[in-house]
Design a protein around this motif. Structure first.
Motif, PDB file in Angstrom:
ATOM      1  N   LEU A 400       0.842  -1.201   0.000  1.00 51.94           N
ATOM      2  CA  LEU A 400       0.000   0.000   0.000  1.00 51.94           C
ATOM      3  C   LEU A 400       0.879   1.254   0.000  1.00 51.94           C
ATOM      4  O   LEU A 400       0.649   2.201  -0.762  1.00 51.94           O
ATOM      5  N   SER A 401       1.887   1.232   0.841  1.00 49.25           N
ATOM      6  CA  SER A 401       2.829   2.339   0.872  1.00 49.25           C
ATOM      7  C   SER A 401       3.501   2.506  -0.495  1.00 49.25           C
ATOM      8  O   SER A 401       3.706   3.627  -0.976  1.00 49.25           O
ATOM      9  N   GLY A 402       3.795   1.393  -1.145  1.00 46.29           N
ATOM     10  CA  GLY A 402       4.399   1.415  -2.486  1.00 46.29           C
ATOM     11  C   GLY A 402       3.453   1.992  -3.527  1.00 46.29           C
ATOM     12  O   GLY A 402       3.878   2.696  -4.451  1.00 46.29           O
ATOM     13  N   LEU A 403       2.181   1.712  -3.389  1.00 43.10           N
ATOM     14  CA  LEU A 403       1.190   2.265  -4.312  1.00 43.10           C
ATOM     15  C   LEU A 403       1.137   3.788  -4.172  1.00 43.10           C
ATOM     16  O   LEU A 403       1.113   4.521  -5.167  1.00 43.10           O
ATOM     17  N   VAL A 404       1.149   4.254  -2.930  1.00 45.22           N
ATOM     18  CA  VAL A 404       1.126   5.696  -2.666  1.00 45.22           C
ATOM     19  C   VAL A 404       2.382   6.347  -3.263  1.00 45.22           C
ATOM     20  O   VAL A 404       2.316   7.393  -3.920  1.00 45.22           O
ATOM     21  N   GLU A 405       3.505   5.695  -3.077  1.00 49.00           N
ATOM     22  CA  GLU A 405       4.780   6.201  -3.611  1.00 49.00           C
ATOM     23  C   GLU A 405       4.757   6.210  -5.152  1.00 49.00           C
ATOM     24  O   GLU A 405       5.212   7.158  -5.790  1.00 49.00           O
ATOM     25  N   ALA A 406       4.229   5.145  -5.733  1.00 45.36           N
ATOM     26  CA  ALA A 406       4.167   5.053  -7.204  1.00 45.36           C
ATOM     27  C   ALA A 406       3.272   6.152  -7.771  1.00 45.36           C
ATOM     28  O   ALA A 406       3.535   6.695  -8.840  1.00 45.36           O
ATOM     29  N   LYS A 407       2.219   6.482  -7.039  1.00 46.98           N
ATOM     30  CA  LYS A 407       1.314   7.555  -7.489  1.00 46.98           C
ATOM     31  C   LYS A 407       2.042   8.893  -7.396  1.00 46.98           C
ATOM     32  O   LYS A 407       1.994   9.703  -8.326  1.00 46.98           O
ATOM     33  N   ALA A 408       2.767   9.090  -6.300  1.00 49.77           N
ATOM     34  CA  ALA A 408       3.497  10.352  -6.111  1.00 49.77           C
ATOM     35  C   ALA A 408       4.544  10.540  -7.202  1.00 49.77           C
ATOM     36  O   ALA A 408       4.819  11.663  -7.629  1.00 49.77           O
ATOM     37  N   ARG A 409       5.107   9.450  -7.670  1.00 50.87           N
ATOM     38  CA  ARG A 409       6.138   9.541  -8.719  1.00 50.87           C
ATOM     39  C   ARG A 409       5.566   9.585 -10.124  1.00 50.87           C
ATOM     40  O   ARG A 409       6.312   9.618 -11.096  1.00 50.87           O
ATOM     41  N   GLY A 410       4.256   9.476 -10.234  1.00 50.80           N
ATOM     42  CA  GLY A 410       3.626   9.540 -11.553  1.00 50.80           C
ATOM     43  C   GLY A 410       3.644   8.224 -12.327  1.00 50.80           C
ATOM     44  O   GLY A 410       3.373   8.203 -13.514  1.00 50.80           O
TER      45      GLY A 410
END
Ligand SMILES: *Cc1c(COP(=O)(O)O)cnc(C)c1O
Ligand SMILES: [Zn+2]
Length: 500
Positions: A400-410
């Motif tokens: 989940l944290s990775g999904l949030v990070e992936a969204k932040a990075r575009g």
């Protein structure tokens, strides 16, 4: 459902016959070896292997729409052999007769949609796929069902007799191996090698309960893996780590299930998986590639691989954008709450390198991304998820944290739908939640609790009461009434309850 009730045109396909020609194929030198023997690395060059179906093209001759109907109708069979990962028999160990298949309830784990509250926090709709709801409470059962069914096949056909199955583990592989070996008792026995104090008490209880020989050694998983490799090179044992290509084959079921759940349409789908020894991401990539090649899916989903910053060799490898300059360097791991992924030198790295290139090439653009996340964010997101009705383990927090990070990075956008892997059950890793709630994390984890996420039991015992209930001791009715009254009052005050 009875077989004669299935649609006529697929009746003969519902119960599959052994088919295909499976071989081990070396990723480095392309040498091929027969599967009559247990083989883990290429005898010629030492590289890891994958299982390849020499007659794979026969699967392409079946129209995609027919495959989809076969798998959809197969859901209704009562045959235990087809109830788990072997619903996709033609793609998973197709040479095995159904009578060799070991089914202990693995696979077809539920996908649970995030509620609106959590979706808003994350910024896109997503599902948790709860692989903790497998029999030994992690996704490892998928690969173990495959590896053990194959061993069962070797035993049934007289190619091997008694088998000692061994594995190194961060906890969950050993739980799965010991469980499946116990089912095959006494023909199969198991021994597991664990890093001392680096598996949770719940995980340790599992192989012990299943009757495995359990060895603990100093060090971390990578050290255990070396011992197991040494044992498998020098003694007659069956290695059950994901180095064993049969494990990968079974774990491909994860991709097939998601595809089937989305009605074979994966255009806007993002798959998020944690990476440890990299067996899981290997299987997930390979599964989607196979179905894409056959045409069962007409889009390859995005895949996000997530690592903790305390064990991130795969992430670091892909930081170098120039593919010709990439060089793999193992890392020394730091303590991580995503403990089952605390691996500095993933055995499947060559498979990942090979398959990521193939995946992106096949898709015509980059579709696989890697992110690293902090220990703090893993814990925070696990707790937030579970406060919104999930049963995510720390690795589920990591995805989940990775999904949030992936969204932040575009890498991921708000109009896509993600499926994130909770690879084990929350209860296996509840000790980390406890450390968070008690603010007792050792400094090296670098986790300090967010007060809003802490939850602790409140002990209610009115101080002035002399007599309170105790197991095995009765108290007089008046004292008991008073006790109930006072305790209720205190709870009502704490909860600010309104009188009726
Ligand atoms: C094994 C495991 C992982 C890591 O999977 P790999 O295939 O080793 O990359 C992640 N989470 C859990 C719960 C595991 O047991
Ligand atoms: Zn080779």
């Amino acid at each position: 459902m009875k077989n004669d009730l299935f649609p006529k045109d697929i009746q003969a396909d519902i119960i599959p016959q052994p088919s295909g020609k499976l071989l081990y194929r070396c990723l480095e030198c392309s040498a091929e070896f027969g599967i009559e023997q247990l083989l883990y690395t290429c005898p010629d060059c030492g590289q890891v292997l994958l299982i390849h179906d020499k007659n794979f093209n026969r699967l392409k001759a079946v129209p995609a729409e027919k495959w989809q109907r076969i798998f959809d109708f197969r859901k209704m069979t009562r045959l235990p052999a087809l109830k788990g990962i072997y619903r996709y028999h033609e793609f998973i160990g197709s040479v095995l007769p159904l009578s060799s298949i070991i089914y202990l309830g693995e696979g077809h784990t539920p996908m649970i949609a995030a509620n609106k509250n959590l979706e808003k926090m994350v910024g896109l709709p997503f599902f948790y796929k709860n692989d903790g709801q497998n029999p030994s409470a992690s996704f490892k059962d998928r690969g173990m069902a495959s590896a053990m069914s194959y061993i069962n096949y070797l035993i049934q056909t007289g190619q091997v007799s008694d088998v000692l199955a061994i594995c190194a583990s961060t906890g969950d592989t050993s739980a799965a191996a010991a469980l499946y070996a116990a089912y095959m008792h006494p023909r199969v026995k198991s021994a597991v090698i664990l890093p001392h104090k680096k598996v949770t008490p719940q995980q340790l209880s599992q192989p012990l309960g299943s009757g495995a020989s359990v060895f603990e050694i100093p060090g971390v998983f990578d050290d255990c893996m070396k011992v197991v490799e040494s044992l498998s090179e020098n003694y007659s044992v069956a290695l059950l780590n994901s180095k064993n290509a049969w494990r990968i084959l079974g774990q491909e079921s994860y991709s097939y299930e998601i595809a089937q759940e989305f009605d074979y349409k994966l255009g806007d789908t993002v798959i998020v998986v944690p990476i440890g020894n990299a067996g899981n991401i290997t299987a997930v990539i390979n599964g989607f590639l196979k179905w894409y090649e056959v045409g069962i899916i007409d889009n390859l989903p995005k895949i996000i691989g997530v690592q903790s910053v305390h064990a991130d060799p795969v992430y670091r490898y892909y930081l170098e954008p120039d593919t010709t300059k990439r060089k793999f360097k193992p890392v020394t791991v730091q303590p991580s709450v995503a403990q089952a992924a605390m691996i500095g030198n993933p055995v499947s790295m060559p498979r990942v390198v090979h398959l990521v290139d193939r995946y992106n090439e096949t898709a015509g653009r980059q579709k696989i991304f890697f992110v690293a996340v902090s220990e703090q964010s893993i814990m925070d997101w696990e707790l937030r998820a579970n406060r919104n009705g999930h049963i995510a383990c720390t690795h589920g927090g990591e995805t989940l944290s990775g999904l949030v990070e992936a969204k932040a990075r575009g890498y991921v956008h708000g109009n896509e739908i993600a499926v994130i892997d909770s690879t084990a059950h929350a209860l296996k890793f509840s000790g980390f939640q406890q450390m968070y709630f008690e603010n007792s994390f050792p400094a090296e984890y670098q986790v300090s609790p967010n007060p809003d996420l802490i939850n602790r039991p409140q002990y209610i015992q009115p101080k002035d009461l002399k007599k309170v209930p105790e197991p095995g001791k009765s108290i007089d009715p008046e004292a008991f009434d008073l006790f109930i009254q006072r305790v209720s009052q205190e709870i009502a005050t704490t909860l600010k309850l309104q009188p009726k």
